[in-house]
Design a protein around this motif. Structure first.
Motif, short mmCIF file in Angstrom:
data_model
loop_
_atom_site.label_atom_id
_atom_site.label_comp_id
_atom_site.label_asym_id
_atom_site.label_seq_id
_atom_site.Cartn_x
_atom_site.Cartn_y
_atom_site.Cartn_z
N ALA A 66 0.87 -1.24 -0.05
CA ALA A 66 0.12 -0.18 -0.05
C ALA A 66 0.90 1.11 0.04
O ALA A 66 0.67 2.52 -0.78
CB ALA A 66 -0.84 -0.11 1.08
N ILE A 67 1.87 1.20 0.71
CA ILE A 67 2.78 2.38 0.77
C ILE A 67 3.46 2.65 -0.45
O ILE A 67 3.80 3.65 -1.01
CB ILE A 67 3.82 2.36 2.01
CG1 ILE A 67 3.09 2.27 3.36
CG2 ILE A 67 4.90 3.27 1.99
CD1 ILE A 67 4.07 1.91 4.46
N THR A 69 2.95 1.58 -3.42
CA THR A 69 1.96 1.96 -4.38
C THR A 69 1.63 3.44 -4.46
O THR A 69 1.33 4.19 -5.67
CB THR A 69 0.77 1.02 -4.45
OG1 THR A 69 0.90 -0.36 -4.59
CG2 THR A 69 -0.27 1.53 -5.57
N GLU A 70 1.54 3.95 -3.24
CA GLU A 70 1.34 5.45 -3.04
C GLU A 70 2.33 6.26 -3.16
O GLU A 70 2.18 7.27 -3.87
CB GLU A 70 0.56 5.35 -1.58
CG GLU A 70 0.27 7.00 -1.21
CD GLU A 70 -0.32 6.94 0.44
OE1 GLU A 70 -1.06 7.95 0.39
OE2 GLU A 70 0.38 6.38 1.07
N PRO A 73 4.15 5.33 -7.82
CA PRO A 73 3.45 4.74 -8.66
C PRO A 73 4.05 4.47 -9.71
O PRO A 73 5.03 5.16 -10.58
CB PRO A 73 2.21 5.84 -8.83
CG PRO A 73 3.17 6.84 -8.24
CD PRO A 73 4.03 6.62 -7.24
N ARG A 137 4.23 13.09 -2.78
CA ARG A 137 3.27 11.95 -2.23
C ARG A 137 3.51 11.69 -0.76
O ARG A 137 2.37 11.52 -0.10
CB ARG A 137 3.16 10.82 -3.18
CG ARG A 137 2.84 10.94 -4.63
CD ARG A 137 2.80 9.61 -5.43
NE ARG A 137 1.95 9.82 -6.49
CZ ARG A 137 0.71 9.51 -6.65
NH1 ARG A 137 0.49 8.69 -5.72
NH2 ARG A 137 0.12 9.40 -7.75
N ALA A 141 0.73 12.46 2.17
CA ALA A 141 -0.17 11.45 2.92
C ALA A 141 0.52 11.60 4.27
O ALA A 141 0.16 10.62 5.21
CB ALA A 141 0.73 10.05 2.26
#
Length: 317
Positions: A66-67, A69-70, A73, A137, A141
């Motif tokens: 999850a990290i 991909t965020e 990317p 990003r 986040a």
């Protein structure tokens, strides 16, 4: 007070002072405080390591995916590698068969593990763009992003390295909660080399600091009591010289790694951003210098054996 009572009180006072670890004359005045302090530091390091067990496990594949991909990317980071334990030696959990590795030269390989992933080949976009996107990003986040560290180097386009190519490596460090991200982005273009490497690991849990402080204080008091008792037990006896030598060797062997490791780690911390300090024991040169610690422990055990009361001993023994 009757004379007898005064004599008993004085005798009790002498026993109490001896029991409280007040060092005797001579060399003991120097080595007892030094031994007590280093005992406190070792105990504090052990207590802080125990407190590390309250940490959350390192990020699993789902959390890491999850990290990644965020933050990155469009990059194929391949398989995510999860560690077998919170602390590892050469990527493996500490076991009895790895103790020899720690003691004989490779103790510095005992370190916190991390969940990692890598991307191979030439970067699909310029490395500067990868860094800029990752920082944007991460900030969006809720991560705290530290100043990137840039270093240069060279790589070879062929086996003979006839045409070395300059490359740039940029390290991005960020922290959110108890999770720390370390990413290395390279400008290299070789198909079999890594252009992006990411590691995720946990920051020290809250109990590490108070456990280390409390352990240091208790260990120093215990060291003062024990080594002070030893110095007074052998005062005026033939065993005083060998005991002083043994404890002197212990003090040197235990303090030498601290004097070498602490300044080096301090320069390291001041030279680049650190979301978390290195573990307590690394400031003491441990377990890299664990062999010196063990030799010092043997010397201490011999000194204690010489100081133990012997019913059949003469007063000058």
């Amino acid at each position: 007070m009757p004379a007898t009572d005064t004599s008993v009180a004085r005798r009790f006072g002498r026993l109490l002072r001896a029991g409280l670890g007040r060092p005797s004359r001579g060399a003991a005045v120097a080595w007892v405080p030094l031994a007590a302090v280093i005992c406190g530091l070792f105990t504090g390091a052990l207590a802080s390591r125990a407190a590390w067990e309250t940490s959350r496990p390192q990020p699993d594949r789902a959390e890491a995916a999850a990290i990644l991909t965020e933050v990155f990317p469009g990059h194929d980071l391949g398989d995510i590698d999860t560690p077998p334990a919170l602390f590892v030696v050469y990527g493996h959990a500490l076991r009895l068969n790895t103790v020899k590795t720690l003691v004989f030269g490779d103790g510095g390989e005992y370190q916190e593990s991390a969940t990692g992933a890598t991307a191979f080949g030439a970067p699909p976009v310029p490395a500067e763009q990868i860094v800029a996107v990752a920082q944007e990003r991460l900030t969006g986040a809720g991560w705290r992003v530290y100043a990137p560290q840039v270093s240069g180097g060279f790589t070879c386009a062929d086996k003979m390295c006839a045409t070395p190519q300059a490359i740039t490596n940029t390290t991005v460090i960020a922290r959110r909660g108890d999770t720390i991200l370390n990413a290395s982005i390279s400008t290299q273009t070789a198909f079999d080399a890594t252009y992006l490497s990411v590691e995720l690991h946990r920051a020290p849990p809250p109990l590490v600091v108070p456990a280390g402080v409390l352990g240091t204080l208790l260990g120093a008091v215990a060291g003062w009591l024990v080594f002070g008792w030893v110095s007074r037990r052998v005062e005026g006896r033939r065993r005083r010289s060998p005991v002083n030598i043994l404890i002197g060797v212990t003090v040197v062997l235990w303090w030498l790694p601290v004097l070498l490791a602490a300044p080096q780690l301090l320069r390291h911390h001041l030279g680049e951003p650190h979301p978390a300090w290195h573990p307590f024991w690394e400031w003491l040169g441990q377990p890299a210098a664990s062999l010196l610690f063990l030799v010092g422990a043997v010397c201490t055990a011999l000194a204690l054996a010489l100081a133990v009361p012997r019913s059949a001993s003469s007063p000058t023994d």
